[in-house]
Design a protein around this motif. Structure first.
Motif, PDB file in Angstrom:
ATOM      1  N   LYS A 189       2.351   1.844  -3.478  1.00 56.33           N
ATOM      2  CA  LYS A 189       1.394   2.115  -4.557  1.00 56.33           C
ATOM      3  C   LYS A 189       0.635   3.426  -4.371  1.00 56.33           C
ATOM      4  O   LYS A 189       0.419   4.157  -5.332  1.00 56.33           O
ATOM      5  CB  LYS A 189       0.374   0.964  -4.675  1.00 56.33           C
ATOM      6  CG  LYS A 189       0.988  -0.359  -5.026  1.00 56.33           C
ATOM      7  CD  LYS A 189       1.517  -0.370  -6.431  1.00 56.33           C
ATOM      8  CE  LYS A 189       2.092  -1.736  -6.757  1.00 56.33           C
ATOM      9  NZ  LYS A 189       2.808  -1.752  -8.007  1.00 56.33           N
ATOM     10  N   VAL A 190       0.179   3.709  -3.152  1.00 59.99           N
ATOM     11  CA  VAL A 190      -0.679   4.878  -2.954  1.00 59.99           C
ATOM     12  C   VAL A 190      -0.152   5.843  -1.897  1.00 59.99           C
ATOM     13  O   VAL A 190      -0.820   6.819  -1.573  1.00 59.99           O
ATOM     14  CB  VAL A 190      -2.131   4.464  -2.580  1.00 59.99           C
ATOM     15  CG1 VAL A 190      -2.775   3.695  -3.695  1.00 59.99           C
ATOM     16  CG2 VAL A 190      -2.160   3.687  -1.295  1.00 59.99           C
ATOM     17  N   GLU A 241       0.086   6.156   4.860  1.00 55.22           N
ATOM     18  CA  GLU A 241      -0.881   5.201   4.298  1.00 55.22           C
ATOM     19  C   GLU A 241      -0.419   3.761   4.489  1.00 55.22           C
ATOM     20  O   GLU A 241      -1.220   2.877   4.816  1.00 55.22           O
ATOM     21  CB  GLU A 241      -1.107   5.487   2.811  1.00 55.22           C
ATOM     22  CG  GLU A 241      -1.751   6.811   2.524  1.00 55.22           C
ATOM     23  CD  GLU A 241      -0.772   7.973   2.432  1.00 55.22           C
ATOM     24  OE1 GLU A 241      -1.232   9.086   2.141  1.00 55.22           O
ATOM     25  OE2 GLU A 241       0.442   7.784   2.642  1.00 55.22           O
ATOM     26  N   ILE A 244       1.422   8.819  -0.093  1.00 54.11           N
ATOM     27  CA  ILE A 244       1.714  10.210  -0.431  1.00 54.11           C
ATOM     28  C   ILE A 244       2.444  10.901   0.719  1.00 54.11           C
ATOM     29  O   ILE A 244       3.474  11.535   0.518  1.00 54.11           O
ATOM     30  CB  ILE A 244       0.410  10.974  -0.762  1.00 54.11           C
ATOM     31  CG1 ILE A 244      -0.249  10.378  -2.001  1.00 54.11           C
ATOM     32  CG2 ILE A 244       0.694  12.461  -0.973  1.00 54.11           C
ATOM     33  CD1 ILE A 244      -1.641  10.918  -2.277  1.00 54.11           C
ATOM     34  N   THR A 301       5.517   5.652   4.602  1.00 58.40           N
ATOM     35  CA  THR A 301       4.366   6.535   4.414  1.00 58.40           C
ATOM     36  C   THR A 301       3.292   6.280   5.464  1.00 58.40           C
ATOM     37  O   THR A 301       3.192   5.192   6.040  1.00 58.40           O
ATOM     38  CB  THR A 301       3.738   6.329   3.026  1.00 58.40           C
ATOM     39  OG1 THR A 301       3.237   4.997   2.932  1.00 58.40           O
ATOM     40  CG2 THR A 301       4.746   6.595   1.919  1.00 58.40           C
ATOM     41  N   VAL A 351       0.834  -1.208   0.000  1.00 57.45           N
ATOM     42  CA  VAL A 351       0.000   0.000   0.000  1.00 57.45           C
ATOM     43  C   VAL A 351       0.866   1.254   0.000  1.00 57.45           C
ATOM     44  O   VAL A 351       0.597   2.208  -0.735  1.00 57.45           O
ATOM     45  CB  VAL A 351      -0.976  -0.001   1.203  1.00 57.45           C
ATOM     46  CG1 VAL A 351      -1.688   1.330   1.338  1.00 57.45           C
ATOM     47  CG2 VAL A 351      -1.978  -1.128   1.061  1.00 57.45           C
TER      48      VAL A 351
END
Length: 66
Positions: free
Chosen positions: A33-34, A47, A36, A45, A30
Motif C-alpha cells: 500500500k505505501v 516500509e 516506495i 520494500t 504495508v
C-alpha cells in the motif's frame, strides 16, 4: 487452572510461528500500500520490512506482559 497452564505453555511454543505470520502479513499489506523504497534486487520494500519488524516486536511484547 490446569487448563490455563496448558494453554499458556502451548501459546509459548507457538508464539514464534504466530509472530512471524502476523509480521509477514503486516509487511505485505504495508509494503503493497505505501511502499516506495525497494531493497536492491528484490520486490520487497523498506516500509514493509519495518512494518513487519515493528509488528512482531509489539506482538511478542504483548504476549510477554499479558
Amino acid at each position: 487452572m490446569y487448563q490455563i497452564k496448558i494453554l499458556g505453555k502451548r501459546l509459548a511454543q507457538l508464539s514464534g510461528i504466530i509472530s512471524v505470520g502476523i509480521g509477514d502479513s503486516a509487511a505485505s499489506i504495508v509494503g503493497s500500500k505505501v511502499g516506495i523504497y525497494k531493497w536492491p534486487g528484490t520486490k520487497r520494500t523498506l516500509e514493509g520490512s519495518l512494518a513487519g519488524l515493528i509488528t512482531q516486536f509489539l506482538f511478542i511484547t504483548c504476549l510477554w506482559y499479558f
